[in-house]
Scaffold this active site. Structure first.
Site, PDB file in Angstrom:
ATOM      1  N   HIS A  50      50.749  -9.972  17.208  1.00 44.30           N
ATOM      2  CA  HIS A  50      50.262 -10.497  18.477  1.00 44.30           C
ATOM      3  C   HIS A  50      48.797 -10.932  18.350  1.00 44.30           C
ATOM      4  O   HIS A  50      48.132 -10.677  17.342  1.00 44.30           O
ATOM      5  CB  HIS A  50      50.396  -9.435  19.559  1.00 44.30           C
ATOM      6  CG  HIS A  50      51.818  -9.186  19.966  1.00 44.30           C
ATOM      7  ND1 HIS A  50      52.168  -8.289  20.958  1.00 44.30           N
ATOM      8  CD2 HIS A  50      52.989  -9.713  19.538  1.00 44.30           C
ATOM      9  CE1 HIS A  50      53.476  -8.264  21.103  1.00 44.30           C
ATOM     10  NE2 HIS A  50      54.000  -9.123  20.250  1.00 44.30           N
ATOM     11  N   GLU A  52      46.101  -9.941  20.136  1.00 45.00           N
ATOM     12  CA  GLU A  52      45.053  -8.919  20.268  1.00 45.00           C
ATOM     13  C   GLU A  52      44.738  -8.213  18.951  1.00 45.00           C
ATOM     14  O   GLU A  52      43.553  -8.095  18.595  1.00 45.00           O
ATOM     15  CB  GLU A  52      45.437  -7.897  21.351  1.00 45.00           C
ATOM     16  CG  GLU A  52      45.535  -8.472  22.749  1.00 45.00           C
ATOM     17  CD  GLU A  52      46.952  -8.902  23.114  1.00 45.00           C
ATOM     18  OE1 GLU A  52      47.311  -8.814  24.287  1.00 45.00           O
ATOM     19  OE2 GLU A  52      47.693  -9.317  22.186  1.00 45.00           O
ATOM     20  N   CYS A  75      50.759  -6.050  25.858  1.00 43.94           N
ATOM     21  CA  CYS A  75      52.044  -5.352  25.909  1.00 43.94           C
ATOM     22  C   CYS A  75      51.831  -3.845  25.910  1.00 43.94           C
ATOM     23  O   CYS A  75      50.843  -3.326  25.393  1.00 43.94           O
ATOM     24  CB  CYS A  75      52.939  -5.784  24.764  1.00 43.94           C
ATOM     25  SG  CYS A  75      52.326  -5.362  23.116  1.00 43.94           S
ATOM     26  N   TRP A 170      62.514 -50.882  17.844  1.00 41.75           N
ATOM     27  CA  TRP A 170      62.028 -49.785  18.659  1.00 41.75           C
ATOM     28  C   TRP A 170      61.605 -50.334  20.020  1.00 41.75           C
ATOM     29  O   TRP A 170      60.989 -51.399  20.088  1.00 41.75           O
ATOM     30  CB  TRP A 170      60.849 -49.107  17.997  1.00 41.75           C
ATOM     31  CG  TRP A 170      61.192 -48.472  16.689  1.00 41.75           C
ATOM     32  CD1 TRP A 170      61.003 -48.960  15.443  1.00 41.75           C
ATOM     33  CD2 TRP A 170      61.797 -47.190  16.505  1.00 41.75           C
ATOM     34  NE1 TRP A 170      61.433 -48.087  14.489  1.00 41.75           N
ATOM     35  CE2 TRP A 170      61.926 -46.977  15.118  1.00 41.75           C
ATOM     36  CE3 TRP A 170      62.241 -46.197  17.372  1.00 41.75           C
ATOM     37  CZ2 TRP A 170      62.486 -45.821  14.580  1.00 41.75           C
ATOM     38  CZ3 TRP A 170      62.788 -45.040  16.836  1.00 41.75           C
ATOM     39  CH2 TRP A 170      62.904 -44.866  15.459  1.00 41.75           C
ATOM     40  N   ASP A 200      72.634 -42.706  16.837  1.00 39.55           N
ATOM     41  CA  ASP A 200      71.302 -42.854  16.235  1.00 39.55           C
ATOM     42  C   ASP A 200      71.152 -42.187  14.875  1.00 39.55           C
ATOM     43  O   ASP A 200      70.188 -42.472  14.161  1.00 39.55           O
ATOM     44  CB  ASP A 200      70.239 -42.280  17.179  1.00 39.55           C
ATOM     45  CG  ASP A 200      70.142 -43.046  18.490  1.00 39.55           C
ATOM     46  OD1 ASP A 200      70.745 -44.129  18.580  1.00 39.55           O
ATOM     47  OD2 ASP A 200      69.473 -42.542  19.418  1.00 39.55           O
ATOM     48  N   GLY A 296      71.309 -37.887  25.001  1.00 32.92           N
ATOM     49  CA  GLY A 296      71.378 -39.160  25.694  1.00 32.92           C
ATOM     50  C   GLY A 296      71.615 -39.086  27.183  1.00 32.92           C
ATOM     51  O   GLY A 296      71.421 -38.047  27.829  1.00 32.92           O
TER      52      GLY A 296
END
Length: 362
Positions: A50, A52, A75, A170, A200, A296
């Site tokens: 984490h 800390e 935590c 494109w 694609d 899509g």
């Protein structure tokens, strides 16, 4: 410096981990003593360690008496590592400034309680609105059981994604496409429908940015009827590929896809389509917090119709294709405008010759 300025630094650090720390949140931490930053950290890839403990390790003995700025409540539960709240206590930190409390039932105020019980001053709510945006994906998984969904559309000026023949490369220019790769990097997974996979033949990877961690590729295909000779199949051993299918998918296809490295996820179906509520619940169960959907049209319409889209990102090009072109969103069966999903504009700016606009759910 004010609390806000140090917290802004912690937020910037935390954003470095977006898309890299699931199922954990991407947290930033800055340790300050006598107005000088003595330690900083952010959640590491995969969620451990984490923020800390990394900042504390950097600060060393200078952490004693320092102020810790963290973007989420430390935590309080014992997991793969000891609680961050206890690490701050053991290091002798005098003050913890946090943007938000943690919604996780294992924490949910217990971290702050541990700190206060140890005599550490706790301040909360600093830049909370900004932190809430950064942690939306984590909170969505915790509170709703599903990841945050960003739907990206790259359209012509008149809302088309291809000509009638399917020619689409494109519509937008190179700067917009590069930005899409960067957006993939800040999400845990990239999501597409089977039609996009067939038409694609995408790889859905991050390229040309020097980024080494790839998002999970998720394809929704009720019958698993996508090419096993395409780029997704060819890279399934190297980059995670999850295929979400219905119970109707054949055992032979399931076995074949597993054999080349794909993970298969069975989802409920409705009206001959994958139920997107079931789909996102399955993804949430597996720890995903942020999903980037690139189409899509049928999948986009299903997500919008189920009110599952949190952010809508559009790249609009100054090209006009006409009514015979392929629409970016499939049929939604709306009779009245009042039924249409609405989003509020968050930001818009030019990117190369195109325009990018970000909308958030109302």
């Amino acid at each position: 410096m004010s609390h806000e300025r140090f917290m802004a630094m912690a937020l910037t650090l935390g954003r470095r981990g977006l898309g890299r720390t699931w199922p954990n949140p991407s947290v930033g931490c800055v340790l300050v003593k006598d107005g000088i930053i003595v330690g900083r950290g952010w959640t590491a890839d995969g969620g451990r360690p984490h923020a800390e403990p990394q900042a504390l390790a950097q600060a060393g003995f200078l952490a004693r008496g320092a102020t810790a700025y963290v973007t989420l409540e430390p935590c309080a539960h014992v997991g793969q590592t000891p609680p961050c709240a206890q690490a701050l206590i053991d290091a002798g930190v005098a003050h913890v400034v946090a943007a938000l409390g943690d919604h996780d039932h294992r924490v949910d105020g217990r971290g702050f309680d541990m700190l206060r019980a140890a005599g550490i001053a706790v301040t909360t709510g600093v830049l909370a609105d900004q932190a809430a945006l950064d942690h939306r994906g984590f909170f969505s998984r915790i509170d709703q059981g599903r990841p945050l969904v960003t739907l990206k559309l790259a359209n012509s000026f008149d809302g088309r994604i291809a000509t009638a023949s399917g020619d689409s490369q494109w519509i937008t220019d190179a700067p917009a496409r590069r930005r899409v790769h960067l957006m993939r990097a800040t999400h845990d997974a990239v999501l597409i429908g089977a039609g996009t996979a067939r038409d694609d033949d995408p790889s859905l990877t991050i390229r040309d940015l020097g980024i080494d961690r790839q998002p999970v590729r998720v394809v929704v295909s009720r019958l698993l009827d996508i090419p096993m000779t395409g780029k997704l199949a060819q890279t399934a051993q190297d980059v995670p590929l999850w295929l979400c299918h219905g119970p109707q998918a054949s055992a032979e296809l399931k076995s074949a896809w597993r054999g080349i490295g794909a993970e298969l996820i069975e989802c409920r179906t409705t009206s001959h389509a994958i139920d997107v509520t079931s789909l996102l619940a399955e993804l949430g169960t597996r720890g995903l917090t942020r999903v980037f959907c690139e189409g899509g049209g049928t999948l986009a319409a299903s997500l919008l119709g189920a009110d599952m889209v949190d952010d809508l990102i559009g790249f609009t090009a100054g090209v006009v294709i006409g009514a015979e072109g392929r629409a970016s969103i499939g049929a939604m069966g709306l009779d009245r405008l009042a039924m249409a999903p609405r989003f509020r504009l968050a930001e818009t700016y030019p990117i190369g010759p195109d325009v990018m606009h970000l909308w958030r759910r109302s």
